[in-house]
Structure formats: C-alpha cells, structure tokens
Scaffold this motif. Structure first.
Motif, PDB file in Angstrom:
ATOM      1  N   ARG A   8     -19.108  40.242 -35.588  1.00 29.83           N
ATOM      2  CA  ARG A   8     -18.756  40.285 -36.800  1.00 29.83           C
ATOM      3  C   ARG A   8     -18.760  38.348 -37.021  1.00 29.83           C
ATOM      4  O   ARG A   8     -17.722  37.641 -36.173  1.00 29.83           O
ATOM      5  N   VAL A   9     -19.648  37.916 -37.238  1.00 32.04           N
ATOM      6  CA  VAL A   9     -19.214  36.185 -37.829  1.00 32.04           C
ATOM      7  C   VAL A   9     -18.858  35.632 -39.231  1.00 32.04           C
ATOM      8  O   VAL A   9     -19.373  36.664 -40.359  1.00 32.04           O
ATOM      9  N   ASP A  10     -17.717  34.966 -39.137  1.00 38.00           N
ATOM     10  CA  ASP A  10     -17.854  34.126 -40.362  1.00 38.00           C
ATOM     11  C   ASP A  10     -18.573  32.762 -40.563  1.00 38.00           C
ATOM     12  O   ASP A  10     -18.592  32.396 -39.618  1.00 38.00           O
ATOM     13  N   ILE A  11     -18.958  32.419 -42.093  1.00 34.62           N
ATOM     14  CA  ILE A  11     -19.362  31.872 -41.887  1.00 34.62           C
ATOM     15  C   ILE A  11     -19.862  31.282 -43.230  1.00 34.62           C
ATOM     16  O   ILE A  11     -18.822  31.507 -44.032  1.00 34.62           O
ATOM     17  N   ASP A  12     -20.311  29.563 -43.104  1.00 35.94           N
ATOM     18  CA  ASP A  12     -20.558  29.500 -44.790  1.00 35.94           C
ATOM     19  C   ASP A  12     -22.293  29.163 -45.259  1.00 35.94           C
ATOM     20  O   ASP A  12     -22.754  28.682 -44.252  1.00 35.94           O
ATOM     21  N   PRO A  13     -22.119  30.458 -46.023  1.00 41.08           N
ATOM     22  CA  PRO A  13     -24.029  30.303 -46.487  1.00 41.08           C
ATOM     23  C   PRO A  13     -24.249  29.463 -46.376  1.00 41.08           C
ATOM     24  O   PRO A  13     -24.031  28.613 -47.380  1.00 41.08           O
ATOM     25  N   ILE A  14     -25.947  29.186 -45.558  1.00 42.76           N
ATOM     26  CA  ILE A  14     -26.676  27.428 -47.031  1.00 42.76           C
ATOM     27  C   ILE A  14     -26.829  28.845 -48.689  1.00 42.76           C
ATOM     28  O   ILE A  14     -26.324  29.530 -49.250  1.00 42.76           O
ATOM     29  N   PRO A  42     -19.039  25.913 -47.975  1.00 47.33           N
ATOM     30  CA  PRO A  42     -17.697  26.760 -47.500  1.00 47.33           C
ATOM     31  C   PRO A  42     -16.809  27.027 -49.179  1.00 47.33           C
ATOM     32  O   PRO A  42     -16.154  27.766 -48.216  1.00 47.33           O
ATOM     33  N   ALA A  43     -17.323  27.344 -49.958  1.00 46.56           N
ATOM     34  CA  ALA A  43     -16.688  27.928 -51.221  1.00 46.56           C
ATOM     35  C   ALA A  43     -16.798  29.120 -51.374  1.00 46.56           C
ATOM     36  O   ALA A  43     -16.090  29.595 -51.659  1.00 46.56           O
ATOM     37  N   LYS A  44     -18.292  29.197 -50.800  1.00 47.47           N
ATOM     38  CA  LYS A  44     -18.959  30.859 -50.652  1.00 47.47           C
ATOM     39  C   LYS A  44     -18.368  31.820 -48.825  1.00 47.47           C
ATOM     40  O   LYS A  44     -19.220  32.234 -48.502  1.00 47.47           O
ATOM     41  N   ARG A  45     -17.618  31.264 -48.460  1.00 41.33           N
ATOM     42  CA  ARG A  45     -17.578  32.070 -47.273  1.00 41.33           C
ATOM     43  C   ARG A  45     -17.891  32.940 -46.805  1.00 41.33           C
ATOM     44  O   ARG A  45     -16.681  33.401 -47.882  1.00 41.33           O
TER      45      ARG A  45
END
Length: 134
Positions: free
Chosen positions: A92-98, A27-30
């Motif tokens: 357009r999608v906001d994600i928390d990357p793996i 979550p720190a790298k949204r």
C-alpha cells in the motif's frame, strides 16, 4: 579559447541538470495505491518503484511508476536496499500523483501488507538535513 570555456561551463552544470524538480507532482491530491510490486528500479538519479494496481480513484487498473525522492546511495544510508521489496510483494503506497494524469506519483510512504513494515524516506543520516547531525 571560447570552446574551452563553454566545455567547462557545461561540465560544471551537469550535476544540476541531473536532478529535477518534483513540481510535476500534486501534493494537494495525495492518494493511496494498493497493489503488487513488479520491480524496484534501483538506479540514479531516483529509485523507481513499479506497482501493478487495480482501479485507483479515476484510474483504470494498470502499472504505476512511483518515484522515490532520492538516490540509491542515500536510500542505502536510510536502511533501504535492492531487496527491501521484492516482485510479488503486496504493498500500500501513499503518493502525490503526477499532474498530467498518467499512472505515476511521488513516493510518500508505504506499508508491506504481509509484514506491516512501514517504508519511509527521511533525512540522509549524517547529511545536512539530519537533525541528529546538528
């Protein structure tokens, strides 16, 4: 007698094994992905949104898997359906990357480019986390 006890223990643990932690996402790298819907994989335990995107930050163009944090049944209660998005829709999608660097992430919110419709996932209506149910 022991095999019966073991079988019972395994059967009662099955629902817990079916659900997994989202600790693999950071979550720190949204980040935001601009792309095109390939498909909405409407399956349990979590729905997956497949998005084809151009270059995203350090990632080359490619197919992204975006995991929604709940099941098809719960998404249905939130107003989603198999047809909420369709192949070819710009999104357009906001994600928390793996954390391991693959093109994957945990869904946070999305906007359908053509309509401006905002897609979110919140508490399940009538569920234990629904403020209106209290």
């Amino acid at each position: 007698m022991r095999p019966i006890l073991l079988a019972g223990a395994l059967m009662s643990a099955a629902p817990a094994l079916a659900h997994h932690s989202f600790a693999m996402f950071d979550p720190a790298k949204r980040m935001t992905i601009d792309g095109t819907i390939e498909t909405l994989q409407w399956t349990a335990p979590h729905v997956i949104l497949w998005v084809r995107a151009g270059k995203v930050g350090p990632y080359d163009a490619g197919l992204w898997s975006v995991e929604l944090p709940t099941s098809p049944g719960n998404l249905g209660k939130m107003g989603w359906s198999r047809t909420t998005v369709a192949p070819g829709d710009k999104i357009r999608v906001d994600i928390d990357p793996i954390r391991d660097g693959r093109r994957s992430g945990s869904f946070k919110r999305a906007v359908l480019v053509r309509t401006g419709k905002v897609l979110t996932v919140g508490p399940v209506p009538g569920g234990t986390n629904d403020p209106a149910a209290k």
